[in-house]
Scaffold this motif. Structure first.
Motif, short mmCIF file in Angstrom:
data_model
loop_
_atom_site.label_atom_id
_atom_site.label_comp_id
_atom_site.label_asym_id
_atom_site.label_seq_id
_atom_site.Cartn_x
_atom_site.Cartn_y
_atom_site.Cartn_z
N GLN A 1 0.71 -1.14 0.03
CA GLN A 1 -0.11 0.06 -0.20
C GLN A 1 0.78 1.17 -0.02
N LEU A 2 0.73 2.23 -0.91
CA LEU A 2 1.18 3.61 -1.00
C LEU A 2 0.26 4.48 -0.37
N GLN A 3 0.88 5.36 0.27
CA GLN A 3 0.17 6.54 0.99
C GLN A 3 0.93 7.69 0.62
N VAL A 4 0.08 8.76 0.17
CA VAL A 4 0.62 10.07 -0.11
C VAL A 4 -0.23 11.09 0.75
N VAL A 5 0.65 11.55 1.82
CA VAL A 5 0.15 12.39 3.00
C VAL A 5 0.45 13.89 2.36
N THR A 6 -0.63 14.78 2.34
CA THR A 6 -0.48 15.84 1.87
C THR A 6 -1.21 16.79 2.89
N PRO A 7 -0.16 18.02 3.45
CA PRO A 7 -0.63 18.88 4.45
C PRO A 7 -1.60 19.60 4.08
N SER A 8 -2.28 20.36 4.87
CA SER A 8 -3.46 21.36 4.71
C SER A 8 -3.57 22.50 5.68
N VAL A 9 -4.37 23.08 5.61
CA VAL A 9 -4.32 24.29 6.74
C VAL A 9 -4.98 23.71 7.83
N ILE A 10 -5.85 22.64 7.78
CA ILE A 10 -6.15 21.92 9.11
C ILE A 10 -6.14 20.37 8.92
N GLY A 11 -5.17 19.89 9.45
CA GLY A 11 -4.95 18.53 9.41
C GLY A 11 -4.10 18.02 8.19
N SER A 12 -4.53 17.03 7.25
CA SER A 12 -3.97 16.48 6.15
C SER A 12 -4.79 15.71 5.43
N SER A 13 -4.51 15.23 4.29
CA SER A 13 -5.30 14.52 3.44
C SER A 13 -4.42 13.29 2.95
N THR A 14 -5.17 12.20 2.79
CA THR A 14 -4.31 10.98 2.21
C THR A 14 -4.60 10.44 1.06
N THR A 15 -3.80 10.28 -0.16
CA THR A 15 -4.26 9.46 -0.94
C THR A 15 -3.58 8.09 -1.15
N THR A 16 -4.42 7.09 -1.29
CA THR A 16 -4.01 5.68 -1.05
C THR A 16 -4.07 4.86 -2.42
N ARG A 17 -2.88 4.44 -2.87
CA ARG A 17 -2.86 3.07 -4.03
C ARG A 17 -2.40 1.83 -3.55
N GLU A 18 -3.10 0.82 -4.11
CA GLU A 18 -2.53 -0.45 -3.85
C GLU A 18 -1.78 -1.01 -5.15
N PHE A 19 -0.73 -1.63 -4.78
CA PHE A 19 -0.02 -2.39 -5.89
C PHE A 19 0.72 -3.57 -5.48
N THR A 20 1.20 -4.46 -6.39
CA THR A 20 1.69 -5.81 -6.34
C THR A 20 3.09 -5.95 -6.70
N VAL A 21 3.99 -6.50 -5.96
CA VAL A 21 5.50 -6.66 -6.41
C VAL A 21 5.60 -8.03 -6.57
N ASP A 22 6.15 -8.39 -7.85
CA ASP A 22 6.41 -9.65 -8.30
C ASP A 22 7.83 -9.96 -8.98
N SER A 23 8.46 -10.43 -8.50
CA SER A 23 10.11 -10.59 -9.01
C SER A 23 10.40 -12.15 -9.29
N THR A 24 9.50 -12.90 -9.22
CA THR A 24 10.02 -14.35 -9.53
C THR A 24 9.88 -14.75 -10.82
N PRO A 25 10.79 -15.08 -11.54
CA PRO A 25 10.72 -15.25 -12.80
C PRO A 25 9.90 -16.52 -13.30
N PRO A 26 9.30 -16.86 -14.20
CA PRO A 26 8.42 -18.01 -14.64
C PRO A 26 9.60 -19.23 -14.62
N VAL A 27 8.73 -20.45 -14.65
CA VAL A 27 9.60 -21.55 -14.45
C VAL A 27 9.55 -22.38 -15.92
N LEU A 28 10.50 -22.24 -16.42
CA LEU A 28 10.57 -22.84 -17.86
C LEU A 28 11.28 -24.17 -18.05
N ARG A 29 10.44 -25.10 -18.56
CA ARG A 29 11.35 -26.44 -18.67
C ARG A 29 10.93 -26.84 -20.22
N VAL A 30 12.03 -27.06 -20.78
CA VAL A 30 12.45 -27.53 -22.39
C VAL A 30 13.53 -28.44 -22.30
#
Length: 523
Positions: free
Chosen positions: A101-130
């Protein structure tokens, strides 16, 4: 009685009205700032598909109306950032596989606001058999590549996409080169590659050599054709570029015509068709780097880099004559020879057999090879690597003629048998008895002991290619040099090669006259 907000304000004290107005302004400002802070935040570099861990931090970019005080968190942990031209980038270590989860917290005059994004990490290469290797029926014939690719979204075979069904794939390669690459990729860009070797076993040959001019002479050609009719030979080797640099057939290779190398002594297509019509295979002998025609044309045309030079920068001769040896490290020289080899394969020659695929003999410290960045041995092997796919894809096999001494002295002329065997279908060593010195391989007088010297020297070549699918097809001597050679001496060499498990051979006679009695007829 007045009604509505205006009536209400008119009836209250002035200070209360001011207070209410201030609150209204503050609330409006807060809403405006909140809307501005959230709507102005833009997260880039997060596609719908997963990211590799090394890409996540590098690709994510954040833009906001103002970057002052903006904080970025991944999985509730603040990460360091940097800013360039109003864009915020991340400076964080590689992330583990899985959801984040990525959160971007932006300050404002009173408090702050948060923008949230979800993402996935995959660094596992395919298993190839020939499988490790492929075995087509003959050169240029299709092969079928099958295998599995777990975790792959796409698979390419020989550069072409193929369908993956339940992790399995199958693809036909119509004209395979020496190697076929299979690549499995997933949406994150992880790749697994496998290289499959295409193995083709040479069908064997009992051959004699013919020059281009000899082929035009009925006196020399007809006895060879009669040997073929009787089944004494099954292959004819014809020059397609000889030691003089001449191209004796009707070649259309542009450079060969530009430098005046094409002589057109014989029509290649007609010669090949005639021999094929008799059931005879045809090998094109291509003298590669001993090429005085190309050498002189290059030197006089302002391209000295195409010629082997002395340490002083002059054309190297070494007893072969001026401009004798072209530079095997030069890309133009290489391509010129490959173009002729390719044309010959396209014309129907069954094999292309390189000769003089080496550096000049002599002290290497006295020679210069412009552009050479590796050892001469590796350079020669690399030239063969370049040639083989072009020849193989047109249905022909590739051979390389080598000096007998190269089996145990690879640096003497830059012919390392083990390296060369990686990129050829056969090696043709010139184990002529007359070319060995006394005592070589335990043979006291090689010239008068043809059986012993051929048998012993070829045994060393067999060891050199052990574990590969490369065949040894020797050049044998049908000429007299020092000792007189007739049918008995030629037959002794053929018997020696056969006893060593090498029934194939090529006979050499500079005058193209052969002792047919040395060769057993069919049946």
């Amino acid at each position: 009685m007045r009604t509505g907000v205006r009536a209400f304000l008119a009836d209250m004290p002035r200070w209360v009205a001011v207070a209410v107005g201030t609150v209204v302004v503050l609330v409006a400002g807060y809403l405006l700032l909140w809307l501005t802070s959230t709507e102005d935040v833009e997260v880039r570099g997060l596609p719908q598909h997963p990211l590799r861990s090394d890409e996540a931090a590098r690709s994510i970019r954040i833009q906001a109306g103002s970057t002052d005080g903006v904080r970025v968190l991944i999985d509730d942990r603040e990460v360091p950032t940097d800013e360039q031209r109003g864009t915020i980038g991340l400076r964080t270590a590689a992330l583990p596989d899985g959801p984040h989860q990525l959160q971007v917290v932006t300050p404002s005059v009173i408090g702050s606001s948060t923008t949230t994004r979800e993402f996935t990490v995959d660094s596992t290469p395919p298993v190839l058999r020939v499988d490790d290797s492929l075995r087509p029926e003959s050169p240029g014939k299709p092969v079928t590549v099958t295998g599995t690719a777990e975790g792959a979204d796409t698979v390419t075979v020989a550069g072409k996409p193929t369908q993956v069904v339940n992790g399995a794939f199958s693809a036909v390669v119509e004209r395979p080169d020496r190697e076929v690459q299979v690549v499995a990729s997933d949406l994150a860009g992880n790749r697994t590659e496998k290289t499959m070797t295409v193995h083709i076993r040479h069908p064997g040959m009992r051959a004699v050599h013919m020059t281009g001019l000899a082929w035009t002479s009925a006196t020399l050609r007809e006895p060879v054709l009669e040997m073929a009719r009787q089944g004494r030979i099954d292959t004819v080797e014809l020059d397609i570029k000889d030691e003089s640099g001449e191209v004796p057939y009707d070649s259309a290779v542009p450079m060969a015509n530009q430098i005046g190398a094409v002589k057109g002594y014989y029509n290649a297509r007609q010669a090949v068709d005639q021999l094929h019509g008799m059931g005879v295979r045809v090998v094109g002998r291509l003298v590669a780097f001993k090429d005085p025609i190309l050498g002189e044309a290059s030197w006089r045309g302002g391209h000295p880099e195409r010629v082997v030079q002395t340490a002083g920068g002059q054309p190297w001769t070494g007893g072969y004559g001026g401009f004798a040896f072209t530079n095997f490290a030069d890309p133009v020289v290489r391509q010129y020879n490959i173009d002729i080899a390719t044309e010959a394969a396209s014309l129907g020659f069954d094999d292309v057999l390189y000769d003089y695929v080496r550096r000049p003999d002599g002290a290497i410290e006295q020679m210069r090879f412009p552009g050479l960045t590796t050892t001469p041995e590796a350079g020669i092997a690399d030239f063969l690597r370049q040639t083989q796919p072009a020849v193989r894809s047109r249905g022909a096999l590739l051979g390389a003629s080598v000096f007998g001494i190269s089996v145990n002295r690879p640096t003497q002329i830059a012919q390392d048998i083990r390296q060369m065997a990686q990129y050829t279908d056969y090696i043709a060593p010139m184990v002529y008895p007359s070319h060995w010195g006394p005592g070589e391989f335990g043979v006291a007088d090689p010239d008068t002991q043809p059986y012993e010297i051929v048998r012993n020297s070829l045994a060393e070549f067999a060891k050199a290619v052990e574990g590969t699918d490369v065949q040894i097809i020797p050049w044998l001597q049908d000429f007299s040099l020092g000792a007189s050679y007739g049918p008995a001496e030629v037959a002794a060499q053929i018997r020696a090669a056969g006893d060593g498990g090498m029934p194939s051979f090529l006979l050499w006679a500079a005058n193209c006259r052969y002792h047919d009695q040395a060769l057993a007829p069919a049946g």
